[in-house]
Scaffold this motif. Structure first.
Motif, mmCIF file in Angstrom:
data_model
loop_
_atom_site.group_PDB
_atom_site.id
_atom_site.type_symbol
_atom_site.label_atom_id
_atom_site.label_comp_id
_atom_site.label_asym_id
_atom_site.label_seq_id
_atom_site.Cartn_x
_atom_site.Cartn_y
_atom_site.Cartn_z
ATOM 1 N N ALA A 235 0.821 -1.214 0.000
ATOM 2 C CA ALA A 235 0.000 0.000 0.000
ATOM 3 C C ALA A 235 0.853 1.261 0.000
ATOM 4 O O ALA A 235 0.543 2.243 -0.696
ATOM 5 C CB ALA A 235 -0.930 -0.008 1.209
ATOM 6 N N LEU A 236 1.928 1.259 0.757
ATOM 7 C CA LEU A 236 2.765 2.451 0.862
ATOM 8 C C LEU A 236 3.568 2.718 -0.409
ATOM 9 O O LEU A 236 4.072 3.831 -0.597
ATOM 10 C CB LEU A 236 3.709 2.327 2.060
ATOM 11 C CG LEU A 236 3.046 2.534 3.425
ATOM 12 C CD1 LEU A 236 3.981 2.111 4.547
ATOM 13 C CD2 LEU A 236 2.602 3.987 3.611
ATOM 14 N N THR A 237 3.720 1.720 -1.272
ATOM 15 C CA THR A 237 4.430 1.942 -2.538
ATOM 16 C C THR A 237 3.482 2.144 -3.706
ATOM 17 O O THR A 237 3.932 2.434 -4.816
ATOM 18 C CB THR A 237 5.388 0.778 -2.845
ATOM 19 O OG1 THR A 237 4.675 -0.466 -2.802
ATOM 20 C CG2 THR A 237 6.529 0.746 -1.835
ATOM 21 N N THR A 238 2.190 2.006 -3.473
ATOM 22 C CA THR A 238 1.208 2.236 -4.536
ATOM 23 C C THR A 238 0.215 3.325 -4.163
ATOM 24 O O THR A 238 -0.489 3.844 -5.024
ATOM 25 C CB THR A 238 0.410 0.958 -4.833
ATOM 26 O OG1 THR A 238 -0.295 0.554 -3.651
ATOM 27 C CG2 THR A 238 1.343 -0.160 -5.282
ATOM 28 N N LEU A 239 0.157 3.660 -2.862
ATOM 29 C CA LEU A 239 -0.832 4.600 -2.326
ATOM 30 C C LEU A 239 -2.242 4.176 -2.740
ATOM 31 O O LEU A 239 -3.079 4.993 -3.140
ATOM 32 C CB LEU A 239 -0.538 6.032 -2.770
ATOM 33 C CG LEU A 239 0.851 6.582 -2.404
ATOM 34 C CD1 LEU A 239 0.950 8.057 -2.745
ATOM 35 C CD2 LEU A 239 1.169 6.328 -0.944
ATOM 36 N N GLY A 240 -2.460 2.881 -2.627
ATOM 37 C CA GLY A 240 -3.761 2.318 -2.967
ATOM 38 C C GLY A 240 -4.239 1.374 -1.882
ATOM 39 O O GLY A 240 -3.431 0.758 -1.173
ATOM 40 N N ARG A 241 -5.543 1.244 -1.753
ATOM 41 C CA ARG A 241 -6.145 0.371 -0.745
ATOM 42 C C ARG A 241 -6.456 -0.980 -1.377
ATOM 43 O O ARG A 241 -7.381 -1.103 -2.191
ATOM 44 C CB ARG A 241 -7.422 0.997 -0.178
ATOM 45 C CG ARG A 241 -8.047 0.176 0.937
ATOM 46 C CD ARG A 241 -9.203 0.931 1.581
ATOM 47 N NE ARG A 241 -9.856 0.136 2.594
ATOM 48 C CZ ARG A 241 -9.424 -0.018 3.833
ATOM 49 N NH1 ARG A 241 -8.315 0.587 4.215
ATOM 50 N NH2 ARG A 241 -10.090 -0.758 4.707
ATOM 51 N N HIS A 242 -5.680 -1.996 -1.000
ATOM 52 C CA HIS A 242 -5.810 -3.316 -1.600
ATOM 53 C C HIS A 242 -6.314 -4.362 -0.601
ATOM 54 O O HIS A 242 -6.241 -5.558 -0.860
ATOM 55 C CB HIS A 242 -4.461 -3.760 -2.170
ATOM 56 C CG HIS A 242 -3.785 -2.684 -2.978
ATOM 57 N ND1 HIS A 242 -4.336 -2.173 -4.136
ATOM 58 C CD2 HIS A 242 -2.623 -1.999 -2.773
ATOM 59 C CE1 HIS A 242 -3.537 -1.221 -4.619
ATOM 60 N NE2 HIS A 242 -2.500 -1.105 -3.808
ATOM 61 N N THR A 266 0.748 -1.484 10.974
ATOM 62 C CA THR A 266 2.024 -1.546 10.264
ATOM 63 C C THR A 266 2.164 -0.367 9.314
ATOM 64 O O THR A 266 3.228 0.254 9.226
ATOM 65 C CB THR A 266 2.141 -2.868 9.488
ATOM 66 O OG1 THR A 266 1.992 -3.966 10.383
ATOM 67 C CG2 THR A 266 3.497 -2.966 8.798
ATOM 68 N N LEU A 267 1.088 -0.032 8.615
ATOM 69 C CA LEU A 267 1.119 1.106 7.699
ATOM 70 C C LEU A 267 1.386 2.401 8.459
ATOM 71 O O LEU A 267 2.188 3.245 8.024
ATOM 72 C CB LEU A 267 -0.200 1.180 6.935
ATOM 73 C CG LEU A 267 -0.307 2.217 5.812
ATOM 74 C CD1 LEU A 267 -1.235 1.711 4.717
ATOM 75 C CD2 LEU A 267 -0.814 3.561 6.318
ATOM 76 N N ALA A 268 0.743 2.563 9.607
ATOM 77 C CA ALA A 268 0.893 3.795 10.389
ATOM 78 C C ALA A 268 2.337 3.996 10.846
ATOM 79 O O ALA A 268 2.916 5.079 10.660
ATOM 80 C CB ALA A 268 -0.040 3.755 11.592
ATOM 81 N N LEU A 269 2.922 2.964 11.442
ATOM 82 C CA LEU A 269 4.265 3.104 11.995
ATOM 83 C C LEU A 269 5.338 3.137 10.911
ATOM 84 O O LEU A 269 6.289 3.919 10.992
ATOM 85 C CB LEU A 269 4.538 1.963 12.972
ATOM 86 C CG LEU A 269 3.654 1.974 14.232
ATOM 87 C CD1 LEU A 269 3.906 0.730 15.074
ATOM 88 C CD2 LEU A 269 3.904 3.233 15.056
ATOM 89 N N THR A 270 5.177 2.302 9.897
ATOM 90 C CA THR A 270 6.141 2.313 8.793
ATOM 91 C C THR A 270 6.063 3.630 8.039
ATOM 92 O O THR A 270 7.090 4.244 7.720
ATOM 93 C CB THR A 270 5.875 1.148 7.837
ATOM 94 O OG1 THR A 270 5.917 -0.086 8.544
ATOM 95 C CG2 THR A 270 6.914 1.109 6.725
ATOM 96 N N GLY A 271 4.840 4.082 7.766
ATOM 97 C CA GLY A 271 4.675 5.344 7.053
ATOM 98 C C GLY A 271 5.217 6.524 7.830
ATOM 99 O O GLY A 271 5.899 7.395 7.268
ATOM 100 N N ALA A 272 4.937 6.579 9.128
ATOM 101 C CA ALA A 272 5.446 7.677 9.947
ATOM 102 C C ALA A 272 6.967 7.678 9.970
ATOM 103 O O ALA A 272 7.607 8.740 9.860
ATOM 104 C CB ALA A 272 4.894 7.561 11.370
#
Length: 300
Positions: A235-242, A266-272
């Protein structure tokens, strides 16, 4: 640049022994690589088998330990995500998926700390297809008890990451997510654990020519992690909801609430963490990147 191809690898490439190498050239393969990657080169040339001359192409990937930075100590720890010999061990042990659906590149041989792999080309996989096949693989794969599988990579990274947000021009939601890391990591540890790739990002996903298989590169961070974690990388490399495609692949194997939390936390902490990394290196995260993190984690 001329190069050498081990005889065992040549035999596997040709399908039987008895061949000989006529020519072999080496060129570097550009692009991202993991912490334990020494070099990636494309070997191409011609082999002789009987009265036939057979062209070949193979990817030679070598492994070596990271020697600097905050993860250097983990390079010697088989349960740390940065353990440098994991990928050769995974290929040698036959642990990686072979399709159809999800597959690692075909391996022609493991020689020392190097792997020789099929050149799968550069056709990217569609994120929806990759998410579905990821779910199907994780629903059916049994995590073996092996001493060199990575532990929870995100928890290991956070354990040595003390991020200072002072003076950074960032939406307040991002550091607020990071401030919750202790609770979020503890809750992630209580989720169902699955076999994870560890870097299931768009750049590591290739579509096979027949469309039946998603070929996944770079298995150096293979390990055990919470369900949904690999999806966050995609998701973080496509900015899409899969998430719907992933859940469809899981086919009810895990509770939807567990999958959803594993993905979101995971998205929240990795993205931050990535936003902080960019800001402290003089880069400005795109509004779409920051906005995606904020939007996806609204319910967290």
């Amino acid at each position: 640049m001329t190069s050498h191809l081990p005889s065992t690898v040549l035999d596997e490439l040709l399908g039987r022994p008895g061949g000989s190498l006529v020519s072999c050239r080496s060129e570097p393969v550009s692009g991202g690589s993991g912490a334990a990657t020494g070099a990636v080169r494309r070997l191409s040339g011609t082999a002789r088998l009987g009265d036939r001359r057979i062209p070949f192409t193979v990817i030679h990937k070598s492994a070596e330990p990271v020697t600097s930075g905050r993860h250097a100590a983990g390079a010697a720890d088989p349960r740390h995500w940065a353990y440098w010999r994991r990928e050769p061990l995974a290929y040698a042990g036959g642990l990686l998926p072979s399709g159809p659906g999800l597959a690692a590149p075909r391996c022609y041989g493991v020689v020392g700390d190097s792997v020789y792999l099929a050149d799968v080309g550069g056709t990217p996989e569609t994120p929806a297809t990759a998410a579905h096949r990821l779910g199907r693989w994780q629903a059916g794969a049994t995590a073996p008890d092996l001493p060199w599988l990575s532990g929870h990579q995100l928890a290991q990274r956070i354990a040595v990451s003390d991020l200072d947000w002072t003076g950074l021009d960032v939406h307040p939601r991002i550091p607020a997510l990071w401030d919750r890391r202790g609770d979020l990591v503890r809750r992630l540890s209580r989720l169902p654990q699955v076999l994870v790739h560890g870097d299931f990002s768009l750049g590591n996903l290739r579509a096979s020519k027949d469309g039946r298989t998603t070929v996944v590169l770079d298995w150096a961070t293979l390990g055990i992690g919470p369900v949904g974690a690999d999806l966050a990388s995609l998701a973080l490399t496509t900015l899409g909801r899969h998430l719907p495609h992933y859940l469809d692949g899981l086919d009810g194997r895990f509770e939807t609430a567990d999958v959803d939390f594993g993905y979101l936390a995971t998205l929240a902490l990795t993205g931050a963490g990535r936003v902080h990394w960019m800001l402290t290196r003089g880069m400005t995260p795109s509004e779409s990147y920051v906005g995606f993190i904020i939007h996806e984690t609204t319910s967290l």
